[in-house]
Design an enzyme around this catalytic site. Structure first.
Site, short mmCIF file in Angstrom:
data_model
loop_
_atom_site.label_atom_id
_atom_site.label_comp_id
_atom_site.label_asym_id
_atom_site.label_seq_id
_atom_site.Cartn_x
_atom_site.Cartn_y
_atom_site.Cartn_z
CD GLU A 8 12.46 8.92 -0.35
OE1 GLU A 8 13.14 7.92 -0.62
OE2 GLU A 8 12.69 10.05 -0.81
CE LYS B 67 -0.43 5.90 9.70
NZ LYS B 67 0.26 4.89 10.56
CB CYS C 211 14.62 1.73 3.14
SG CYS C 211 15.28 3.33 3.62
CD GLU D 90 12.69 -3.65 2.21
OE1 GLU D 90 11.49 -3.74 1.94
OE2 GLU D 90 13.25 -2.57 2.49
P1 NAD Z 1 4.53 -0.19 5.83
O1 NAD Z 1 4.39 0.13 4.40
O2 NAD Z 1 3.86 -1.40 6.35
O3 NAD Z 1 3.99 1.02 6.72
C1 NAD Z 1 4.44 2.34 6.55
C2 NAD Z 1 3.37 3.29 7.01
O4 NAD Z 1 2.22 3.16 6.19
C3 NAD Z 1 2.90 3.06 8.45
O5 NAD Z 1 2.67 4.32 9.04
C4 NAD Z 1 1.59 2.33 8.24
O6 NAD Z 1 0.67 2.52 9.30
C5 NAD Z 1 1.07 2.96 6.97
N1 NAD Z 1 0.13 2.12 6.22
C6 NAD Z 1 0.13 0.77 6.11
N2 NAD Z 1 -0.88 0.38 5.29
C7 NAD Z 1 -1.50 1.50 4.87
C8 NAD Z 1 -2.62 1.74 4.01
N3 NAD Z 1 -3.27 0.75 3.40
N4 NAD Z 1 -2.99 3.01 3.79
C9 NAD Z 1 -2.32 4.01 4.39
N5 NAD Z 1 -1.27 3.86 5.22
C10 NAD Z 1 -0.87 2.61 5.46
O7 NAD Z 1 6.09 -0.20 6.12
P2 NAD Z 1 6.84 -0.46 7.51
O8 NAD Z 1 6.81 -1.92 7.79
O9 NAD Z 1 6.38 0.48 8.56
O10 NAD Z 1 8.31 0.00 7.11
C11 NAD Z 1 9.19 -0.83 6.46
C12 NAD Z 1 9.24 -0.50 4.98
O11 NAD Z 1 9.55 0.87 4.80
C13 NAD Z 1 10.34 -1.25 4.26
O12 NAD Z 1 9.88 -1.72 3.02
C14 NAD Z 1 11.41 -0.19 4.06
O13 NAD Z 1 12.28 -0.45 2.99
C15 NAD Z 1 10.60 1.03 3.86
N6 NAD Z 1 11.39 2.22 4.16
C16 NAD Z 1 11.75 3.02 3.12
C17 NAD Z 1 12.51 4.15 3.37
C18 NAD Z 1 12.95 5.04 2.23
O14 NAD Z 1 13.33 6.16 2.50
N7 NAD Z 1 12.88 4.61 1.00
C19 NAD Z 1 12.89 4.47 4.67
C20 NAD Z 1 12.50 3.64 5.70
C21 NAD Z 1 11.73 2.51 5.43
#
Ligand code: NAD
Length: 485
Positions: A257, A181, A291, A388
């Protein structure tokens, strides 16, 4: 390939059964170019019924894929690596168009993201197990590793290729089927990757890609189905917590992650030029939308002004512009919403008394650009010291002693990456152990490596991706009790 031909080569349906197909609802959604704010193309908008169909397919081929010889699985992964590498320029331009990062960084992500496919092709044939004689002589202990079963991967928008390959590589190598997804802002890269996998010989149904605007419903449909056995998520801590709660219902294996708030420590005994180079990478790479980005730049007071002045000069010289233009060194922020939340963090810090050394606000005009910014003298209560940032804002805070620096660095609920700069070997060994983070960079501003375990502690996550640890996340351990030999 020009942009029109490239976009025409990307499947815009759901990737299911080894081909592109419309959603059962017939609905689509638009994908924007953040550098212009204009529509690039539209893709199919998956529904829970589409998700069920993808899981049906993932389950129907799960046994066959698990029984496919590891060498064959490895060859398919290797062929996919070769194909992505051969189309590196297409993948790079596509990521620049849908995510915004500058082309050299997109090329870097293609190399990094593809490497997970090569690395895990090499791991597929080294899964192994062990045997032992029971200490009491009552039998033989055989330990075997088996694929966990159908998996769900949920990925963010900031690394549209690598966050997918870091999960798909080990899952396929282990013999698991997978549904991805992708983030709604950047589904195109993953759809192109799925086509490349099919062309590389991956059997239909083993990998599906479901773009959707309704992630909660689509994901819940899959996680509530007891046939799914694992969820691997990269994204924010807030969403990760919800998914962990949902995963408890069917006791799913989970890899998380999550968010980070990396400290970047510069000690008085650091090599100044090296530290500034490191800060530019750790803070400004990917437009600060990482991240692992240096969220809190903590500088010992003896070197603070020299470091701040040198960093400010470098940041002020950055060229903001569309990622495909040669002159650009930093692209746009992913969305207007994200840009506004960065602006709000800066405004809050400035209202609290922080000093702006360069930048500080949105760039007028089309697209979602934000000025590369350096802030200093940030008071304790400012939100930017805890939250963040996820943008090109370097937030500098001074400290006096090593103990104080380490305490500031560890004063966060996150524990993903940490960086520090010192030329003192004793301090290097000591501080590396004292920092509460899953990954520590010593005199380095970039730490990610497909051959190393990437992962966080505290509220930054569970499990590791990459390295030999990465494939273990997709394997169950089975003990077989045999009679004495
Ligand atoms: P997000 O959590 O908003 O979304 C991530 C994914 O989750 C997207 O595909 C989104 O559609 C999905 N999603 C959102 N709400 C959901 C729900 N209720 N149920 C199921 N899926 C859902 O994050 P983002 O804004 O896309 O990315 C930024 C975040 O990701 C930052 O906090 C960053 O630190 C983190 N990040 C972490 C890593 C790591 O490896 N630790 C790597 C990259 C990004």
């Amino acid at each position: 390939m020009n942009v029109t031909d490239l976009l025409n080569s990307v499947p815009t349906g759901l990737w299911q059964g080894g081909r592109s197909a419309p959603s059962e609802s017939g609905r689509t959604f638009e994908v924007l170019n953040p550098a212009t704010g204009r529509v690039l193309t539209s893709v199919a908008n998956a529904t829970p019924a589409d998700a069920r169909a993808a899981l049906d397919a993932a389950c129907s081929v799960a046994d066959e894929w698990a029984a496919t010889p590891p060498r064959r699985r490895a060859e398919i992964l290797r062929a996919a690596f070769d194909a992505v590498t051969a189309r590196a320029e297409d993948f790079a331009l596509l990521m620049t168009l849908e995510m915004g990062k500058v082309l050299p960084e997109s090329r870097g992500e293609v190399a990094y993201g593809a490497e997970f496919l090569r690395w895990f092709s090499e791991e597929a044939v080294r899964i192994g197990g062990r045997t032992a004689t029971a200490p009491a002589g009552t039998g033989e202990i055989a330990v075997v590793k088996e694929p966990v079963g159908p998996c769900l991967a949920i990925t963010p928008w900031n690394f549209p290729l690598a966050m997918g390959t870091r999960k798909i590589g080990p899952a396929l190598a282990a013999g698991c089927t997978m549904i991805v997804k992708p983030a709604e802002d950047t589904p195109l890269t993953m759809l192109l990757l799925a086509r490349v996998f099919t062309e590389a010989g991956l059997p239909p149904g083993v990998l599906s890609v479901l773009p959707t605007l309704d992630a909660p419903a689509v994901v819940a449909e899959l996680m509530n189905d007891s046939r799914l056995r694992k969820v691997s998520f990269t994204g924010s801590t807030a969403v990760g917590k919800k998914l962990l709660a949902q995963a408890s219902e069917n006791v799913l294996r989970t890899s998380m992650e999550l968010g980070g708030s990396a400290p970047f420590l510069v000690f008085d005994d650091a090599d100044l030029d090296r530290a500034v180079d490191g800060a530019m990478l750790a803070k400004m790479r990917n437009g600060g939308e990482a991240c692992t980005a240096a969220n809190r730049i903590l500088v010992q007071n003896g070197i603070r002004e020299a470091f701040t002045a040198a960093l400010t000069e470098r940041v002020a010289a950055m060229e903001v512009g569309p990622g495909w233009e040669d002159s650009s060194t930093i692209g746009p922020i992913i969305t207007e919403k994200q840009r506004s939340s960065i602006a709000a963090l800066v405004d809050d810090a400035v209202a609290a008394g922080a000093i702006v050394r360069t930048g500080g606000g949105k760039v007028d005009g089309a697209g979602f650009f934000f000025e590369p910014t350096v802030l200093e003298a940030i008071p304790d209560g400012a939100r930017i010291r805890r939250e963040e940032i996820f943008g090109p804002v370097a937030a500098i805070v001074g400290f006096d002693t090593e103990d104080e620096g380490v305490a500031l660095a560890n004063d966060t609920e996150y524990g993903l990456a940490a960086y520090f700069f010192t030329e003192n070997i004793g301090r290097a060994q000591r501080v590396a152990r004292r920092l509460q983070a899953g990954m520590v960079g010593v005199n380095r501003g970039v730490i990610s490596d497909p051959a190393a375990p990437f992962g966080g502690i505290k509220q930054s996550g569970l499990g590791s991706e990459g390295g030999s640890e990465g494939i273990a996340e997709y394997l169950n351990t089975k003990y077989i009790a045999l009679p004495p030999a």
